[in-house]
Design an enzyme around this catalytic site. Structure first.
Site, PDB file in Angstrom:
ATOM      1  N   GLY A 127       0.759  -1.239   0.000  1.00  0.00           N
ATOM      2  CA  GLY A 127       0.000   0.000   0.000  1.00  0.00           C
ATOM      3  C   GLY A 127       0.790   1.289   0.000  1.00  0.00           C
ATOM      4  O   GLY A 127       0.204   2.371  -0.003  1.00  0.00           O
ATOM      5  N   GLY A 163       3.397  -3.537  -3.858  1.00  0.00           N
ATOM      6  CA  GLY A 163       3.233  -3.746  -5.293  1.00  0.00           C
ATOM      7  C   GLY A 163       3.590  -2.449  -6.015  1.00  0.00           C
ATOM      8  O   GLY A 163       4.657  -2.291  -6.589  1.00  0.00           O
ATOM      9  N   ARG A 197      -6.446   3.605 -14.969  1.00  0.00           N
ATOM     10  CA  ARG A 197      -6.464   4.338 -13.695  1.00  0.00           C
ATOM     11  C   ARG A 197      -7.094   5.728 -13.770  1.00  0.00           C
ATOM     12  O   ARG A 197      -7.858   6.092 -12.876  1.00  0.00           O
ATOM     13  CB  ARG A 197      -5.060   4.393 -13.090  1.00  0.00           C
ATOM     14  CG  ARG A 197      -4.485   2.988 -12.792  1.00  0.00           C
ATOM     15  CD  ARG A 197      -3.198   3.055 -11.996  1.00  0.00           C
ATOM     16  NE  ARG A 197      -3.416   3.557 -10.670  1.00  0.00           N
ATOM     17  CZ  ARG A 197      -3.210   4.784 -10.263  1.00  0.00           C
ATOM     18  NH1 ARG A 197      -2.688   5.661 -11.071  1.00  0.00           N
ATOM     19  NH2 ARG A 197      -3.482   5.138  -9.031  1.00  0.00           N
ATOM     20  N   CYS A 206     -14.710   4.479 -27.140  1.00  0.00           N
ATOM     21  CA  CYS A 206     -15.983   5.188 -27.188  1.00  0.00           C
ATOM     22  C   CYS A 206     -16.630   5.292 -25.821  1.00  0.00           C
ATOM     23  O   CYS A 206     -17.620   4.616 -25.527  1.00  0.00           O
ATOM     24  CB  CYS A 206     -16.907   4.503 -28.189  1.00  0.00           C
ATOM     25  SG  CYS A 206     -16.200   4.590 -29.832  1.00  0.00           S
ATOM     26  N   GLU A 207     -16.022   6.097 -24.970  1.00  0.00           N
ATOM     27  CA  GLU A 207     -16.528   6.407 -23.631  1.00  0.00           C
ATOM     28  C   GLU A 207     -16.051   7.815 -23.311  1.00  0.00           C
ATOM     29  O   GLU A 207     -14.885   8.136 -23.563  1.00  0.00           O
ATOM     30  CB  GLU A 207     -15.922   5.473 -22.564  1.00  0.00           C
ATOM     31  CG  GLU A 207     -16.251   4.014 -22.684  1.00  0.00           C
ATOM     32  CD  GLU A 207     -17.651   3.649 -22.212  1.00  0.00           C
ATOM     33  OE1 GLU A 207     -18.310   4.479 -21.566  1.00  0.00           O
ATOM     34  OE2 GLU A 207     -18.072   2.525 -22.536  1.00  0.00           O
TER      35      GLU A 207
HETATM   36  C1  LIG Z   1      -3.058  -5.282  -3.743  1.00  0.00           C
HETATM   37  C2  LIG Z   1      -2.490  -5.853  -2.528  1.00  0.00           C
HETATM   38  C3  LIG Z   1      -1.191  -5.502  -2.135  1.00  0.00           C
HETATM   39  C4  LIG Z   1      -0.357  -4.471  -2.854  1.00  0.00           C
HETATM   40  O1  LIG Z   1      -0.862  -3.184  -2.785  1.00  0.00           O
HETATM   41  P1  LIG Z   1       0.020  -1.965  -3.325  1.00  0.00           P
HETATM   42  O2  LIG Z   1      -0.793  -0.782  -3.043  1.00  0.00           O
HETATM   43  O3  LIG Z   1       0.235  -2.188  -4.784  1.00  0.00           O
HETATM   44  O4  LIG Z   1       1.309  -1.983  -2.573  1.00  0.00           O
HETATM   45  C5  LIG Z   1      -0.667  -6.116  -1.018  1.00  0.00           C
HETATM   46  N1  LIG Z   1      -1.380  -7.033  -0.327  1.00  0.00           N
HETATM   47  C6  LIG Z   1      -2.622  -7.398  -0.675  1.00  0.00           C
HETATM   48  C7  LIG Z   1      -3.341  -8.418   0.117  1.00  0.00           C
HETATM   49  C8  LIG Z   1      -3.221  -6.819  -1.786  1.00  0.00           C
HETATM   50  O5  LIG Z   1      -4.473  -7.166  -2.122  1.00  0.00           O
END
Ligand SMILES: *Cc1c(COP(=O)(O)O)cnc(C)c1O
Length: 420
Positions: A247, A283, A320, A350-351
């Site tokens: 996150g 991620g 996004r 087309c949106e």
């Molecule tokens: C999506 C997700 C992540 C990664 O989130 P990021 O914001 O990309 O770091 C980590 N753990 C779980 C369980 C997720 O669903």
């Protein structure tokens, strides 16, 4: 932070007026591979992984890369060779992760809706743990484990009741979200698991959202996890690890980011007394900055209200902006002194929501000019679709002066390949 600082972190720079990804001019990549084109900087991915590991080195954490951010085999392979484990949320991701070289013993599996076949694949693959998100799921897991005669390592995902300060679609740790179980139920599930011959309690997990810019939600959820782990220990259930999720935010336009050094400073002191291993599941932070989406300007047009730049990448390629109102920086592949004007950069889909940028000050481009959409390495290609029957873009990994195609562009035949 200025765009130039963001660029260097992403493997981008301008040399003699040309935008380069590491040592390769964007224009060369476009001539070789066409547009729309996703390009990743191998050095950016590696450097960011190392920086994260260094920030937490006092704890020797296991960094499980959240594969959903970018599941490309080349990206996953690079991170697994650097030492990362994997965080997967489906059987498909588990398949990809193992194929890309992630060690099963460093792989964890989250998600509220795991199916029995997915559980069987996870148990047969001997992954580190399944992160269960409900009492019913844990019952099914126990029965799958019994039928396979293989006890299941389980970690309970807790919903710590923390409202992360982020977009409502990506806040996952508050009582209104579907993820995890309330703290009280988490302890009950651990006790239940410890009494089952087919379940092995391993840890506690919380992931409270995405694109988080502050440490407070992590401190709050870690406090909940530590309290639960202590109560489990007193109940005779020793755990192996605490997983504080992913996150961490990155800089999109003016949106705030979270530095791993700041996160480490906020959470490591609280862990000092705990013998448990620390898991992280980033991620976006690992792969977001190191990716760009290259797109070609097709047409310009003006209405009484606006100037539009129509490009060949649409919301099907990068969802996004349409989905979250996200802001991605945009740079021309060839620097120019032309004055900036306010434009909407839109795609061919087309949106009305098909835009990459709105009200952005950019040099009014020529037809055929290439634009680079920044911070596109995470949730870019992985959220792309064939909507409007548009074949998906190609992906390229650049390291130094070498560019390698790591996913070919889809063809018209690919669009109908599964139809009977
Ligand atoms: C999506 C997700 C992540 C990664 O989130 P990021 O914001 O990309 O770091 C980590 N753990 C779980 C369980 C997720 O669903």
């Amino acid at each position: 932070m200025s765009t130039s600082v963001r660029c260097s972190d992403a493997g981008l720079s301008y040399r003699r007026g040309l935008l380069l990804v590491e040592g390769v001019p964007a224009g060369d990549l476009v001539r070789r591979f066409g547009t729309p084109l996703y390009v990743y900087s191998g050095n950016s991915l590696r450097d960011r992984f190392r920086r994260l590991e260094r920030a937490f080195s006092a704890r020797r954490p296991l960094v499980c890369y959240a594969v959903k951010a970018n599941p490309n085999r080349a990206v996953c392979g690079l991170l697994s060779r650097a030492g990362a484990g994997a965080d997967v949320v489906s059987g498909g991701e588990l398949f990809r992760a193992l194929r890309a070289g992630f060690a099963p013993g460093k792989t964890v599996f989250s998600g509220v809706g795991k199916t029995e076949p997915e559980m069987r694949l996870a148990l047969r693959s001997r992954i580190l743990a399944l992160h269960v998100e409900s009492a019913e799921e844990m019952e099914v897991l126990a029965s799958v484990a019994r039928r396979l005669r293989r006890p299941a390592p389980v970690t309970v995902r807790v919903n710590p009741g923390v409202l992360a300060d982020t977009h409502e679609h990506i806040a996952t740790g508050h009582p209104g979200a579907k993820f995890g179980v309330p703290p009280e139920e988490a302890l009950a599930l651990l006790k239940k698991a410890s009494r089952s011959p087919w379940l092995r309690p391993r840890g506690l997990h919380a992931h409270v959202g995405s694109q988080i810019a502050h440490t407070a939600p992590y401190r709050a959820s870690l406090k909940v996890l530590l309290g639960l782990a202590e109560r489990a220990r007193r109940s005779g259930i020793p755990l192996e690890y605490l997983d504080i999720g992913g996150g961490m935010g990155i800089e999109y336009g003016a949106e705030g980011s979270l530095a791993p050094e700041d996160l480490a400073a906020a959470v490591l002191p609280a862990l000092r007394e705990s013998p448990l291993r620390l898991l992280l599941e980033p991620g976006r932070w690992l792969v977001g900055p190191g990716g760009v989406l290259l797109t070609t300007v097709l047409y310009r047009k003006r209405t009484s209200a606006r100037r539009f730049v129509v490009v060949d990448a649409g919301m099907n390629d990068l969802m996004r902006p349409a989905f979250y109102g996200a802001r991605h920086d945009i740079l021309p592949a060839r620097a120019t002194r032309k004055p900036r004007v306010e434009v909407d950069v839109v795609g061919p889909v087309c949106e009305t929501s098909d835009f990459l940028a709105k009200g952005r000050r950019l040099p009014w481009p020529e037809r055929g000019e290439v634009l680079a959409v920044l911070q596109a390495g995470a949730y870019g290609f992985s959220m792309s679709s064939q909507y409007n029957s548009r074949p998906r873009a190609a992906e390229v990994l650049v390291t130094g002066s070498r560019a390698a195609l790591c996913r070919r562009r889809e063809s018209a035949a690919d669009l109908v390949a599964c139809e009977r």
